[in-house]
Design a protein around this motif. Sequence first.
Motif, PDB file in Angstrom:
ATOM      1  N   TYR A  10      66.975  53.053  43.962  1.00  0.00           N
ATOM      2  CA  TYR A  10      65.778  52.290  44.291  1.00  0.00           C
ATOM      3  C   TYR A  10      66.059  50.797  44.403  1.00  0.00           C
ATOM      4  O   TYR A  10      65.547  50.117  45.286  1.00  0.00           O
ATOM      5  N   THR A  31      56.721  56.862  40.972  1.00  0.00           N
ATOM      6  CA  THR A  31      55.697  57.644  41.674  1.00  0.00           C
ATOM      7  C   THR A  31      54.416  56.849  41.873  1.00  0.00           C
ATOM      8  O   THR A  31      53.724  57.012  42.881  1.00  0.00           O
ATOM      9  N   ASP A  71      53.248  52.274  44.233  1.00  0.00           N
ATOM     10  CA  ASP A  71      53.510  52.392  45.670  1.00  0.00           C
ATOM     11  C   ASP A  71      54.017  51.100  46.279  1.00  0.00           C
ATOM     12  O   ASP A  71      54.882  51.097  47.133  1.00  0.00           O
ATOM     13  N   SER A 127      54.975  58.230  45.784  1.00  0.00           N
ATOM     14  CA  SER A 127      55.447  59.607  45.817  1.00  0.00           C
ATOM     15  C   SER A 127      55.975  59.998  47.187  1.00  0.00           C
ATOM     16  O   SER A 127      56.675  60.996  47.331  1.00  0.00           O
ATOM     17  N   GLN A 128      55.668  59.203  48.207  1.00  0.00           N
ATOM     18  CA  GLN A 128      56.199  59.560  49.527  1.00  0.00           C
ATOM     19  C   GLN A 128      57.618  59.084  49.735  1.00  0.00           C
ATOM     20  O   GLN A 128      58.242  59.420  50.739  1.00  0.00           O
ATOM     21  N   GLY A 129      58.087  58.269  48.805  1.00  0.00           N
ATOM     22  CA  GLY A 129      59.487  57.927  48.881  1.00  0.00           C
ATOM     23  C   GLY A 129      59.775  56.706  49.730  1.00  0.00           C
ATOM     24  O   GLY A 129      58.892  55.935  50.094  1.00  0.00           O
ATOM     25  N   THR A 130      61.042  56.561  50.075  1.00  0.00           N
ATOM     26  CA  THR A 130      61.488  55.301  50.661  1.00  0.00           C
ATOM     27  C   THR A 130      60.958  55.067  52.066  1.00  0.00           C
ATOM     28  O   THR A 130      60.967  53.948  52.555  1.00  0.00           O
ATOM     29  N   SER A 183      62.928  60.182  47.271  1.00  0.00           N
ATOM     30  CA  SER A 183      61.611  59.988  46.646  1.00  0.00           C
ATOM     31  C   SER A 183      61.750  60.305  45.158  1.00  0.00           C
ATOM     32  O   SER A 183      62.779  60.810  44.732  1.00  0.00           O
TER      33      SER A 183
END
Lengths: 326, 252, 296
Positions: A50, A109, A112, A118-121, A236
């Motif tokens: 991340y 998560t 945002d 939660s949808q990730g990168t 994610s």
Amino acid sequence: MTEILDPQFWFFVAVTAGIYTILGLGLQIQFGFAGLLNFGHVAFMAIGAYTMAILVVKAGLSLWVAAICALVVVVPVSLLVGLPTLRLRADYLAMTTLAFAEIVRYVATNEDGLTGGSQGTINLSGPGTTASYNREWLDFVEVVQGWLSPILGDLASRDFVSMLIVWVIALVAIVVLQVLVRSPWGRVLKVIREDEDAAAALGKYVFRFKQQALAIGSLLAAVAGLLHAFQFSFFSPADFVPLVTFNVWMIVILGGTARNWGVPVGAVVFAILYAGTRFLDFAPFSWLDPDERAYLRMIVIGLALILLMVFRPQGILGRRDEMVME
Amino acid sequence: MLSVDGLRKYYDGIRAVDGVTFTIEAEAITTLIGPNGAGKTTLFDLISGFASPDSGSVALEGTDVTHLPPHERAGLGMIRTFQQPRTITRLTVRENLAVAAPDHPGERLAALLIRGGASRRREAAVAERVDGYIELFGLERVADDLAGTLSGGQRKLLEMARALMAEPRLLLLDEPLAGVNPTLARRLEELILRLRDEFGLTVLLIEHDLPAVMRISDRVIALDQGRVIATGSPGDVRSHPAVIDAYLGSDR
Amino acid sequence: MSDLPQLVLNGLMTGSILAIGAVGVTLVLGVLRLLHVAHGDTMAFGAYAGLFFTGLVGDNLAVGLVGAVVTSAALAVLVEYVLWRPLRRRRAGMVGLLLSSIGVALVLRHVLFWVAGADPKQYPVDLMRVYEVGPFRLAQSQVLALPVAVVSILFVGWLFSRTAIGKQMRALSDDGALAAVAGIDVNRTIVVIWILSGALAGLAGVLQGLVQNSFNPNLGFQLLLPVFAAVILGGIGSAYGALAGGLVLGLVMEVSTWQGFLGGVPASYKQVVAFAVLILMLLLRPQGLLGKARLR
């Protein structure tokens, strides 16, 4: 069924095995050599991945610089985490590290704005946009492909190159760890693993050694996180669930605790098990749908762990008299 | 060399150590005696830092060490052994001895990676000392075996050799002669005397074997129920009425 | 929904489920030195077993509850004979037991996934039905679950204070070696501990399944860390402590979302509150709020 003969598939599996090897080496130095029951290993994988992605997408840094920054960041974080927790007894340390990893996952998560949620990168630049961090890596892989294709032709695919890179890093890590483990520093670790009080009675500052083992292991986890991010171009919070930590534990136990060369063995066996169940296209397995086969895989892993503990706790390469499970 | 003042330690209402004060002379052998449960091992724990006192202080060569962690006291030269030898079963005898060497640059991660030469030189020096102690303690035949395969007597020898490797100034020996056959016990007694005479070490030991205590001690301190009941030369203490009481009384 | 009395009630509901779950974990940890990671998945098993038995007899929740409790207890005893006893004979250490527990957890969870599927299930309660009692709004599931929880907690309290077997368990938990010398049949008491632990886990699972409206096999793992936190809060090995710890933690988790506390913790971070409690307790006071500082 022809997929089983496709080398490209196995290169892909090999990349996963390589990443798990690096994760396993990190856990090996922490548990196999320092006796630390770290159940939050996946947290540092997440922090590495991340940090890099956020720096690339939000701060516009080059991928290579961001990756270095991510590795640099991990060290003080691991020292911070270790400060209060390393003096805990074994099972308390397990719970604390597990809770820490879950907190990291929860933050990833829910925040945002920071992590894409939660949808990730994909979501890193905000909703409605598609963020990507991996351009420079993919370009680099293409360059390497360019070097190799005169020699290897079609074989030099993207996955092949990734596999090479990941395994070169893994092998370098093994060599470095072997040097460390055979050094006087490593000797003290072995004392600490077996009897902390004896080490203290001989003048060794146990806490610092544990911190160092934790930091090295966490650094390796972050490297694995970076490689994972590079390989899949997307991740994610779901990629950093406790199950990953348990898989790594299984690999380390399987290969033999305190045996660095056991880790790639365990990882390869694990990866083959994992991927191989895909090919059970014959009865009775063909009666199962893909979801059920995934469940079966996990059940097999759980049973393998149990059977290992009961019948061969020293793992494939380990020796009974060198067992760490007192 | 070592002075202890008003040490108290209570465990769950039991007064394990109840106001103990004494001093230990340098380059002398002092022995702690007393019936079981007198608080001798607790006292050792307090002196070496494995337990912290409820009140009182411990000073090593004038420096207050009461709240120092065990590894720092070891760094100041206070090395203790344990009643049950805590040799590392998964290391060889040589490795057990080598790891005890203090101030090894190879044990510092930074130094190891940047200045590997210093580590290698120290390793060579350590190896020489290790060989010396292996010879002194007669462990040649098992030198490369895992410590877990050693007999009880050999482990006691290893434990003591390892303590010496740590370059002590004050040696705390917890029942060095216990559970050891008489021939070996005699050898260990001679060794302890040599430690004082040849190495100039100060030794404080706990021991139950009273004839041995008489033979090797310069001074004896008798404990009962967490308190000092007599100190002095071996002969004086042995005939002290309180000491006789304590030992007879414990034979109930 | 965000006013304090309602949150307190929700807290007691969550707390009593955590309390019931925590008793089993604390006994197993205190006596067998096993951090039973599979306890959560035993709770999930209970939730599904309860659902199964409920449906078996025309949506009878009482039958479901009894069925869940009995089968969960049986499962725990089975694993004791098949796994824990052999491992103890082989002198497996803390780490070996822990890893085996993880294996059991993985197997149990994915068998549930396989047999029941991943899509959420729910108990046959009317989700729309709300009862208003004073300042409280109660869902039908809560009306059913709360009395069961209260009775169970009282039962556990009675079991440990009044019965011989309860006292034996306490003795074993306080000092295993001493208890064995005092003539307590260790193996038999261990089986009783597993029966109780499994039964309570099954019960907690049913209650959680009821209260959660819909659940999947991950129900167990989601409860696991909060249950551990409750165990530590109450002091490892103490059944009363587990009950108290669970209730306190449940209250803390729910009430922390109250907007009166500087805006309150966002609802999705309730679990993190439990994690934070766990970490803080282990760092600052591992013997629990009431426990005596034990020598490590």
